[in-house]
Design an enzyme around this catalytic site. Structure first.
Site, PDB file in Angstrom:
ATOM      1  N   GLY A   3       7.064  -1.455   6.333  1.00 19.52           N
ATOM      2  CA  GLY A   3       8.463  -1.839   6.212  1.00 19.52           C
ATOM      3  C   GLY A   3       9.397  -0.925   6.975  1.00 19.52           C
ATOM      4  CD  GLU A   4      13.503   0.525   9.990  1.00 20.24           C
ATOM      5  OE1 GLU A   4      12.578   0.997  10.657  1.00 20.24           O
ATOM      6  OE2 GLU A   4      14.446   1.222   9.578  1.00 20.24           O
ATOM      7  CB  CYS A  30       7.345  -4.495   8.968  1.00 15.91           C
ATOM      8  SG  CYS A  30       8.602  -3.625   9.933  1.00 15.91           S
ATOM      9  CB  CYS A  55       3.186   7.791   2.663  1.00 17.54           C
ATOM     10  SG  CYS A  55       3.677   6.617   3.942  1.00 17.54           S
ATOM     11  CB  CYS A 101       6.286  -1.317  16.340  1.00 15.72           C
ATOM     12  SG  CYS A 101       7.958  -0.821  15.939  1.00 15.72           S
ATOM     13  CB  CYS A 130       3.036  -0.787  13.700  1.00 17.38           C
ATOM     14  SG  CYS A 130       3.164  -0.479  11.939  1.00 17.38           S
ATOM     15  CB  SER A 149      10.147   7.150   9.132  1.00 18.19           C
ATOM     16  OG  SER A 149       9.768   6.916  10.465  1.00 18.19           O
ATOM     17  CD  GLU A 164      -2.623  -1.109   2.667  1.00 16.58           C
ATOM     18  OE1 GLU A 164      -3.592  -1.860   2.708  1.00 16.58           O
ATOM     19  OE2 GLU A 164      -2.358  -0.299   3.571  1.00 16.58           O
ATOM     20  CG  ASN A 195      -3.477   6.874  13.310  1.00 14.98           C
ATOM     21  OD1 ASN A 195      -4.364   7.713  13.405  1.00 14.98           O
ATOM     22  ND2 ASN A 195      -2.268   7.163  12.852  1.00 14.98           N
ATOM     23  CB  CYS A 226       1.116   6.800  11.188  1.00 18.10           C
ATOM     24  SG  CYS A 226       1.534   8.365  10.503  1.00 18.10           S
ATOM     25  CB  SER A 275       9.759   5.355  15.147  1.00 21.11           C
ATOM     26  OG  SER A 275       9.312   5.644  13.848  1.00 21.11           O
ATOM     27  CG  LEU A 276      11.909   8.723  21.409  1.00 17.45           C
ATOM     28  CD1 LEU A 276      13.240   8.011  21.527  1.00 17.45           C
ATOM     29  CD2 LEU A 276      12.057  10.180  21.861  1.00 17.45           C
TER      30      LEU A 276
HETATM   31  N1  SAH Z   1       9.626   1.358  10.042  1.00 15.02           N
HETATM   32  C1  SAH Z   1       9.721   2.773  10.004  1.00 15.02           C
HETATM   33  C2  SAH Z   1       8.761   3.446   9.055  1.00 15.02           C
HETATM   34  C3  SAH Z   1       7.315   3.021   9.042  1.00 15.02           C
HETATM   35  S1  SAH Z   1       6.151   3.597  10.189  1.00 15.02           S
HETATM   36  C4  SAH Z   1       9.646   3.361  11.391  1.00 15.02           C
HETATM   37  O1  SAH Z   1       9.476   2.606  12.333  1.00 15.02           O
HETATM   38  O2  SAH Z   1       9.831   4.552  11.554  1.00 15.02           O
HETATM   39  C5  SAH Z   1       5.908   5.309  10.068  1.00 15.02           C
HETATM   40  C6  SAH Z   1       5.567   5.917  11.431  1.00 15.02           C
HETATM   41  O3  SAH Z   1       4.248   5.541  11.895  1.00 15.02           O
HETATM   42  C7  SAH Z   1       6.522   5.451  12.516  1.00 15.02           C
HETATM   43  O4  SAH Z   1       6.877   6.522  13.357  1.00 15.02           O
HETATM   44  C8  SAH Z   1       5.667   4.463  13.280  1.00 15.02           C
HETATM   45  O5  SAH Z   1       6.167   4.210  14.544  1.00 15.02           O
HETATM   46  C9  SAH Z   1       4.336   5.152  13.256  1.00 15.02           C
HETATM   47  N2  SAH Z   1       3.205   4.300  13.634  1.00 15.02           N
HETATM   48  C10 SAH Z   1       3.100   2.967  13.538  1.00 15.02           C
HETATM   49  N3  SAH Z   1       1.910   2.546  14.006  1.00 15.02           N
HETATM   50  C11 SAH Z   1       1.245   3.636  14.396  1.00 15.02           C
HETATM   51  C12 SAH Z   1      -0.048   3.859  14.949  1.00 15.02           C
HETATM   52  N4  SAH Z   1      -0.901   2.859  15.190  1.00 15.02           N
HETATM   53  N5  SAH Z   1      -0.402   5.142  15.213  1.00 15.02           N
HETATM   54  C13 SAH Z   1       0.438   6.163  14.956  1.00 15.02           C
HETATM   55  N6  SAH Z   1       1.652   6.008  14.427  1.00 15.02           N
HETATM   56  C14 SAH Z   1       2.061   4.775  14.157  1.00 15.02           C
END
Ligand code: SAH
Length: 343
Positions: free
Chosen positions: A160-161, A113, A106, A117, A120, A192, A93, A291, A334, A215-216
């Site tokens: 993906g990362e 992935c 995006c 996390c 996600c 990211s 997507e 989200n 996201c 992504s902290l």
């Molecule tokens: N793998 C990469 C890029 C993909 S995610 C990363 O980890 O940064 C893009 C952003 O969306 C990241 O900051 C991720 O942590 C965030 N994200 C993932 N799930 C989410 C959610 N349910 N709500 C809000 N942000 C989310």
């Protein structure tokens, strides 16, 4: 022998291939521009290339297989989510977002992935495979063609990362940024990462002008480990040190993404820890109300709590914004991207 995906070649690589076919080197540039600027869908459309040569090309090379199979347009903000089918029926997507300052796409960098996390959707079924550079590029070309919109910026924040697919990611940047391709400026590209430390250093040392987002999501190792498995491999300190190195080396401001989850990472102490970590560095904090992902039971922090959290950071001199939630009605926000089509 399998045909080579011609869009996956940098101009240098294409030049080598073209000269090995006994053709003049300048032809490579013409072909590169047909592929990456004019987005042709067959070799026959390359009208300044002779018919014989086009046949030779078609015998040796193929064009990336990627097809739009569905498109969802948000009723709220016209964000459009595209579903693409790749070779062997893999589904990915991508999202087109329209901002007042221009359009952003995006893109996904992997099918699935493996970072795991907890909040996600992209990681629910693990990693299927890496995307080729050509497949990352083609998401943008197809969206540009379908929407008839000019694309101004790119974010690598789909599924993906990117740093788990580093070589293909670098190749993607080289081609998308090329003057004979779409020529999207490095400053208009943001990658990211969940924090793969050695790759942050490697990218910094390339001294490119692309933007880094980290992504902290939690400021202490203990809390971060609860929601992001990668936190068991690299400490928050190691990650933030790497990001500071990136900022100092490239003079580019690093964005720290922080998804606010009610009762998990939205306490006042969390904001204070963030201040300790980031104060004095070239940075920007982007707060994201978490989200919904239906398999997960995380709840976003209230509007008031998000504002309070932001104000603590702002009052300490840390530039902070709250991300608009684009496309949440079509699961395009996201962390909501997933392989929603089963095959
Ligand atoms: N793998 C990469 C890029 C993909 S995610 C990363 O980890 O940064 C893009 C952003 O969306 C990241 O900051 C991720 O942590 C965030 N994200 C993932 N799930 C989410 C959610 N349910 N709500 C809000 N942000 C989310």
């Amino acid at each position: 022998m399998d045909k080579i995906d011609i869009k996956n070649l940098t101009l240098d690589e294409l030049e080598k291939e073209i000269t090995s076919l006994g053709e003049a080197k300048f032809r490579a540039k013409q072909i590169f521009s047909w592929l990456h600027q004019k987005n042709v869908s067959s070799f026959d459309e390359m009208t300044n290339i002779s018919k014989d040569f086009r046949e030779k090309l078609a015998n040796k090379f193929k064009l990336t297989e990627i097809e739009i199979i569905d498109k969802l347009v948000s009723n709220v903000d016209k964000t459009t989510k595209y579903l693409f089918k790749l070779e062997n029926n893999y589904i990915i997507e991508s999202v087109l977002m329209k901002y007042s300052y221009g359009n952003a796409v995006c893109i996904s960098t992997q099918v699935g992935c493996r970072m795991g996390c907890k909040f996600c959707a992209s990681t629910l079924d693990g990693l299927e495979r890496n995307l080729l550079a050509s497949e990352m590029l083609s998401q943008i070309y197809k969206i540009q063609e379908d929407s008839k919109e000019k694309i101004r910026s790119i974010v690598l924040m789909g599924s993906g990362e990117p740093f788990d697919n580093f070589e293909n990611f670098l190749k993607f940047i080289e081609i998308i940024n090329h003057k004979d391709g779409l020529n999207i400026g490095q400053r208009h590209i943001t990658v990211s990462t969940c924090g793969i430390v050695p790759k942050i250093y490697e990218l910094a040392d390339k001294k490119m002008q692309i933007n880094l987002a980290l992504s902290l999501h939690a400021p202490t190792d203990e809390d971060r480990q609860k929601i992001m498995p990668i936190a068991k491999k690299y400490t928050v300190k190691e990650i933030v040190d790497a990001c500071k190195y990136f900022a100092n080396t490239t003079k580019r401001r690093v964005t720290y993404e922080y998804a606010l989850i009610s009762g998990v990472n939205d306490r006042e102490e969390d904001a204070k820890e963030i201040i300790k970590l980031l104060k004095g560095s070239l940075c920007h904090v982007n707060l994201i109300p978490v989200n919904d992902v239906k398999e997960r039971n995380y709840i976003k922090s209230s509007k008031e709590q998000i504002k309070n959290f932001a104000n603590i950071l702002i009052n300490a001199g840390i530039e902070t914004t709250i991300r608009r939630e684009l496309g949440s009605d079509i699961n395009a926000a996201c962390g909501q991207l997933r392989k929603s089509y089963k095959y």
